[in-house]
Design a protein around this motif. Sequence first.
Motif, PDB file in Angstrom:
ATOM      1  N   ASN A  64      29.633  45.586  53.033  1.00  0.00           N
ATOM      2  CA  ASN A  64      30.033  44.301  54.658  1.00  0.00           C
ATOM      3  C   ASN A  64      30.478  45.211  55.651  1.00  0.00           C
ATOM      4  O   ASN A  64      30.712  44.522  56.506  1.00  0.00           O
TER       5      ASN A  64
ATOM      6  N   ASN B  96      30.111  47.446  41.397  1.00  0.00           N
ATOM      7  CA  ASN B  96      29.072  46.679  42.271  1.00  0.00           C
ATOM      8  C   ASN B  96      29.887  45.863  43.002  1.00  0.00           C
ATOM      9  O   ASN B  96      29.482  46.202  44.606  1.00  0.00           O
ATOM     10  N   SER B  97      31.870  45.383  42.887  1.00  0.00           N
ATOM     11  CA  SER B  97      32.013  44.872  44.108  1.00  0.00           C
ATOM     12  C   SER B  97      32.479  45.375  44.878  1.00  0.00           C
ATOM     13  O   SER B  97      32.869  45.332  46.871  1.00  0.00           O
TER      14      SER B  97
ATOM     15  N   ILE C 214      29.932  46.218  47.393  1.00  0.00           N
ATOM     16  CA  ILE C 214      29.321  45.226  48.241  1.00  0.00           C
ATOM     17  C   ILE C 214      30.770  45.380  49.686  1.00  0.00           C
ATOM     18  O   ILE C 214      29.999  44.816  50.340  1.00  0.00           O
ATOM     19  N   SER C 215      32.175  45.468  48.863  1.00  0.00           N
ATOM     20  CA  SER C 215      32.563  45.698  49.708  1.00  0.00           C
ATOM     21  C   SER C 215      32.472  46.386  51.683  1.00  0.00           C
ATOM     22  O   SER C 215      32.641  46.075  52.810  1.00  0.00           O
TER      23      SER C 215
END
Length: 341
Positions: free
Chosen positions: A316, A308-309, A312-313
């Motif tokens: 972005n 997940n993290s 997202i990174s």
Amino acid sequence: MVVVDPSEFGAEGFDPKRWINAALDARHPSEPLDRFLADAEERLRAAADDAGAALERDSADALRRVPLACRDALRLRDDAVALRSHLASVLQSLSQAEGSSAESITALARIDTVKQRMEAAYTTLQDAAGLAQLSQSVEDVFSSGDLPKAAETLATMRHCLSAVGEVAEFANVRKQLEVLEERLDEMVQPRLLDALSNRKVDAVQDLRGILTRIGRFKSLEVQYTKIHVKPLKKLWEDFDLKQRANRIEMDKRGGEITSISFSSWLPSFYDETLLYLEQEWKWCLTAFPEEYRSLVPKVLVETMSELNSSFISRVNVATGDAVPETRSVAKGVLDVISGGM
């Protein structure tokens, strides 16, 4: 010749004149009239005499039978009275029997309740005796290395514990059972890891039966998920590996760094992930026919949860490529990922 039918004279609406005229019409023309009438009169007189004689016989017979019929009627009346009295006594007996039967049924129900309680107590005592015996012999079962037998023994112990209830004398056995279940679970895990990794369907099903028997299927689910999340994470990490390899190659050549576009790489990650899950789904249909609907989706859920993290990174960074300020940030992130400063 005149034919006399006595039934005609007794019929409703009999007309003598019509009868005589009909008889005359039936006379043969050659037969003299006076002779025909004399013959008809004689036949009618004979028929009347026969009717009178029959009436007299029937009357005499009736007079003889009436007293017999009266005696029969009186006897039937007496029999009816006796039968009514007998039925009344039978009904009274049935009423009394009904009351005593209800009392008997109530008594039998109480006896059956006592019997059931005694049987339950006997079964509980048997379970308690068996529990004590199993508690002493379970170590020998574990020492033999027979995991299915060990699972069956532990399942029997748990059944016996549920039968005896919260008895203080068996509190230590309850703790012993929890320790033994954990111990058996740890003994199964290496074999389960090998069976899942090498896709040994028969071995996987046998180990699943052992864990299910002791209520530890959750550990199989965890192990299965852990094994199959790793390849999917590796697919995700291939992007960083390719970026790092590309950077090292460019550093060696001294040229400008050209990074792989995340947006162009992402569809290939999805394709490989779906292909992997499809193959796993087909295998699970055979290995886990009852749980495959939950196991395979859980692998995907756990994988995306761990990514997940990072996901997202990367999104972005990828969406900031068009802005000069964020391009430098993306380069810095790539440098960190590749191990540079």
